[in-house]
Design an enzyme around this catalytic site. Structure first.
Site, mmCIF file in Angstrom:
data_model
loop_
_atom_site.group_PDB
_atom_site.id
_atom_site.type_symbol
_atom_site.label_atom_id
_atom_site.label_comp_id
_atom_site.label_asym_id
_atom_site.label_seq_id
_atom_site.Cartn_x
_atom_site.Cartn_y
_atom_site.Cartn_z
ATOM 1 N N PRO A 206 -6.401 -4.622 6.461
ATOM 2 C CG PRO A 206 -5.037 -6.529 6.610
ATOM 3 C CD PRO A 206 -6.088 -5.890 5.747
ATOM 4 N N GLY A 207 -4.153 -2.950 6.609
ATOM 5 C CA GLY A 207 -3.122 -1.919 6.630
ATOM 6 C C GLY A 207 -1.839 -2.206 5.887
ATOM 7 C CB CYS A 326 -8.259 -10.973 -2.807
ATOM 8 S SG CYS A 326 -9.482 -10.726 -1.501
#
Length: 432
Positions: A206-207, A326
């Site tokens: 998401p940045g 992750c």
């Protein structure tokens, strides 16, 4: 006005799944062919959930024209879900595990807009007590109330108690601080490109990591950021705009389709690769999320991760790459790194990054301890894996999976008859 706009966009994103169902049920986009989906969501949110339409002109007229149909569809949705309030249509909050409740609230200071000292002073004025730099991970566990620390590892990371909610804080809504887990801050920190570098963020959404890279670059240089999903790209664009990032070209594109030989990327020396993974390291999981993926699912993910890592290493000017997930699974982490390093022979090596970091890679192959891991128990973060790969100065230029003849050509092989180096050398001498 800018702050109000960000708040509107944020709330629209929060209601996005509900708004999409409303648009489909009311067939609004089919009726209004020229209306962009993102604008339609903002209009419908303002009309049905917000404080009323703030716009004027044809957009206001358009929204009012379909108001009855949208309100009827909203009423039907409430009946189907057996709820009476709009808020009850939102998905339930992700379950918080015991491990999640112990992870502090990490706050990355966005140095594109401010500095650590100014943020500390701001929170002091809001009644928070600053306790200085943490001396150990154990010290982070004792945080409570309105107290905060400077992280012991990352110089621009502040640490608050886990229950601290800063989503409505002015510094957050204005992009001066980023709410980002410590483990998620490590990949950009480990890559550490100098200002002016050309960098690729291969799977950017998401940045947060993209914004962190821009802060490290001081907005000097160039970031090429890619993500294949249009909705995630829109979210990334919103976040980067709020953070004040100006050195990034964001593209809705599958990184595997990016041509490493394109002159546009001839100066790319650093790549951050955080590909799709099982997400098994995330301690907050939704009700439908699978904590233990099947062996087939893990193998499929690992296959994709090997392909995308091989592709990233093929950029000709690349000097340093950080591979991160992750995930807690060896199949997506150490096994992927080992397999790709074997394919590339002597071209790249693992760097022992951040020697003081307490949690290292699993000892599945020689050198795996150079990798980093993070976990709720040992580092008070989400679960993460990171490996730093560096091009050897005397290494091979292509992967060792090439045909044997290409790897070890026999005398006289690899050149066409009549194209001997002596002729080129003689011509060069004549020119000289």
């Amino acid at each position: 006005h800018v702050r109000q706009l960000y708040a509107l966009v944020s709330e629209t994103l929060r209601y996005a799944p509900v708004l999409e169902k409303l648009l489909d049920g009311a067939a609004l986009l089919q009726a209004e062919k020229k209306l962009a989906p993102q604008l339609a969501k903002v209009l419908v949110y303002d009309l049905l959930f917000g404080k009323g339409l703030k716009c004027g002109g044809r957009w206001k007229a358009l929204a009012r024209r379909h108001r009855a149909r949208l309100e009827a569809e909203l009423a039907r949705m409430k009946v189907r879900h057996k709820v009476s309030r709009n808020e009850d249509l939102l998905a339930p909050e992700k379950a918080v595990s015991a491990a999640a409740s112990q992870i502090p609230r990490y706050v990355r200071v966005n140095t594109l807009k401010t500095c650590v000292d100014d943020v500390i002073d701001f929170f002091k004025r809001q009644g928070y007590a600053y306790l200085g730099k943490a001396a150990s991970v154990e010290e982070l566990k004792t945080l409570s109330g309105k107290k905060f620390l400077l992280d012991l590892h990352l110089p621009e990371l502040l640490v608050f108690p886990s229950q601290t909610d800063l989503h409505d804080n002015l510094l957050y809504t204005s992009g001066h601080i980023i709410l980002q887990d410590k483990a998620s801050c490590l990949p950009a920190f480990l890559l550490g490109p100098v200002a002016g570098s050309h960098v690729i963020d291969a799977c950017a959404a998401p940045g947060n990591k993209t914004g962190h890279l821009a802060a490290i670059l001081k907005n000097k240089g160039q970031i090429f950021a890619f993500d294949v999903d249009p909705k995630r790209v829109a979210t990334t664009n919103t976040l980067l705009t709020r953070a004040g990032v100006t050195c990034c070209q964001l593209a809705q594109q599958d990184f595997l389709t990016v041509d490493p030989r394109d002159p546009k990327y001839s100066r790319v020396t650093h790549i951050l690769l955080d590909p799709s993974c099982s997400g098994s390291g995330m301690v907050t999981r939704g009700p439908g999320e699978e904590a233990s993926p099947s062996a087939e699912r893990l193998q499929a993910l690992a296959g994709f991760q090997r392909r995308v890592l091989n592709h990233a290493l093929s950029f000709p000017a690349l000097q340093c790459l950080v591979y991160s997930t992750c995930s807690l699974h060896q199949e997506e982490n150490e096994d992927v790194v080992q397999a790709v390093l074997q394919e590339w022979g002597l071209a790249f090596r693992l760097v022992t990054a951040f020697p003081s970091w307490p949690c290292r890679g699993l000892a599945t192959f020689s050198g795996a301890e150079s990798c980093l891991r993070a976990s709720p128990a040992e580092t008070l973060t989400h679960g993460f894996f990171m490996a730093v790969l560096e091009r050897r100065k005397d290494g091979a230029a292509s992967p060792s999976s090439l045909p044997a003849a290409a790897k070890n050509p026999l005398p006289g092989e690899g050149t066409e008859p009549g194209a001997a180096p002596k002729k080129r050398k003689k011509k060069k001498q004549q020119v000289k």
